[in-house]
Enzyme design. Sequence first.
Site, mmCIF file in Angstrom:
data_model
loop_
_atom_site.group_PDB
_atom_site.id
_atom_site.type_symbol
_atom_site.label_atom_id
_atom_site.label_comp_id
_atom_site.label_asym_id
_atom_site.label_seq_id
_atom_site.Cartn_x
_atom_site.Cartn_y
_atom_site.Cartn_z
ATOM 1 N N CYS A 43 0.841 -1.192 0.000
ATOM 2 C CA CYS A 43 0.000 0.000 0.000
ATOM 3 C C CYS A 43 0.879 1.247 0.000
ATOM 4 O O CYS A 43 2.065 1.187 0.300
ATOM 5 C CB CYS A 43 -0.901 0.050 1.231
ATOM 6 S SG CYS A 43 -1.792 -1.470 1.586
ATOM 7 N N ARG A 60 -4.987 6.922 0.963
ATOM 8 C CA ARG A 60 -4.096 5.807 0.640
ATOM 9 C C ARG A 60 -4.527 5.051 -0.609
ATOM 10 O O ARG A 60 -5.680 5.152 -1.070
ATOM 11 C CB ARG A 60 -4.062 4.851 1.819
ATOM 12 C CG ARG A 60 -5.428 4.313 2.272
ATOM 13 C CD ARG A 60 -5.798 2.953 1.759
ATOM 14 N NE ARG A 60 -4.793 1.965 2.056
ATOM 15 C CZ ARG A 60 -4.666 1.331 3.235
ATOM 16 N NH1 ARG A 60 -5.534 1.576 4.204
ATOM 17 N NH2 ARG A 60 -3.723 0.423 3.406
ATOM 18 N N ASN A 92 0.462 -2.552 5.229
ATOM 19 C CA ASN A 92 1.146 -3.817 5.461
ATOM 20 C C ASN A 92 2.614 -3.598 5.851
ATOM 21 O O ASN A 92 3.310 -2.766 5.257
ATOM 22 C CB ASN A 92 1.063 -4.675 4.194
ATOM 23 C CG ASN A 92 1.263 -6.141 4.475
ATOM 24 O OD1 ASN A 92 1.007 -6.613 5.576
ATOM 25 N ND2 ASN A 92 1.708 -6.883 3.473
#
EC number: 3.5.1.-
Length: 316
Positions: free
Chosen positions: A2, A18, A81
Site C-alpha cells: 500500500c 491511501r 502492510n
Amino acid sequence: MCTGLRFTDDQGNLYFGRNLDVGQDYGEGVIITPGNYPLPYKFLDNTTTKKAVIGMGIVVDGYPSYFDCYNEDGLGIAGLNFPHFAKFSDGPIDGKINLASYEIMLWVTQNFTHVSEVKEALKNVNLVNEAINTSFAVAPLHWIISDSDEAIIVEVSKQYGMKVFDDKVGVLTNSPDFNWHLTNLGNYTGLNPHDATAQSWNGQKVAPWGVGTGSLGLPGDSIPADRFVKAAYLNVNYPTAKGEKANVAKFFNILKSVAMIKGSVVNDQGKDEYTVYTACYSSGSKTYYCNFEDDFELKTYKLDDHTMNSTSLVTY
C-alpha cells in the site's frame, strides 16, 4: 502492499488517504460510524463512540474494521502492510493501555483530535497480537496518523518495540521500517524537477533530448522502497493547490502514479497484486473521495448531520 499520502492546501486543510494494494478485494466499502455507537474492546472497558468516523473497511460482527478512517475533527489513520517486521505483544501488560492491534484505528479516532495528543498517549500503549475473531489472522501493520499540522508513523517490531516517527515527507509504504526509507531518500538527492542543461564533454556538446531530465533516475516500479521515493518526491514538488477540486486532483494524480496495475505484479501465491482502491479524505469539507480498480468514477461521501447522528452504521 500500500501507499499512504498526506498534504495540506493553501488554507491548511488536510488531504489524507491511501492506495490499498492487495491480491484480492475483501468486499470493502465506505463505512460511517456515528456517535454513540457501541465500541467493544478486548482488554479495555466497552464503551460507545464519541466522534463520528468515516473510512473504508469491512464490518465484522457489527464492528467497523477500518483500513483507513478519519474522525469529524480531522484526525485520520491508515494501516499499511508491514510484513517481516511487525511484532505485537503476546498479551496484555499491567499498567499499560492494552489494545488488540486492530483496535488502534478507532481508539485513535475516538479519543484524540490532534497528533500531538496521540504521540503522548502512545507512550503507555501496548499493542497485543489479538485478532478480531477466529476467522481472521492478525494483520502485520504499521500506521500513518495525521491531522492538518503533522503526521507520525507508528511501528511495533521485535527489534525495537514501539517506535513513533515524525513523517515530514507525508508518505508511508511498506517494509522495511520507516527510518530505513528516510535513509534511502539520501540516494536520490540529485533528483530535481528542473531540466538539465547542455554541457561540453571535452569539446563535445552533450544536450538533453527532451523534458524530464532533472528527474532521471526517479523509480517507477512497485517495490515499497521505490513507491516511497516516488510518492515523496512528487508530494514535495507538486505545487500547493487552491480549492477542493484542485487538491483532490493533486491527491489522486500522485497516488495513481504509484498504483499497482493488475498484471504487473504476481505474488508468491500466483495472484495479481493490484491497487484495489484509492481514497482521499478532505478535512475541510469532511468528504471522503474514492475510486476502485474496476470503477474509476470518483465517488464522494460526507460526514454530515444525518450520517453523524445515525443510530446505526451507515454503509455503502
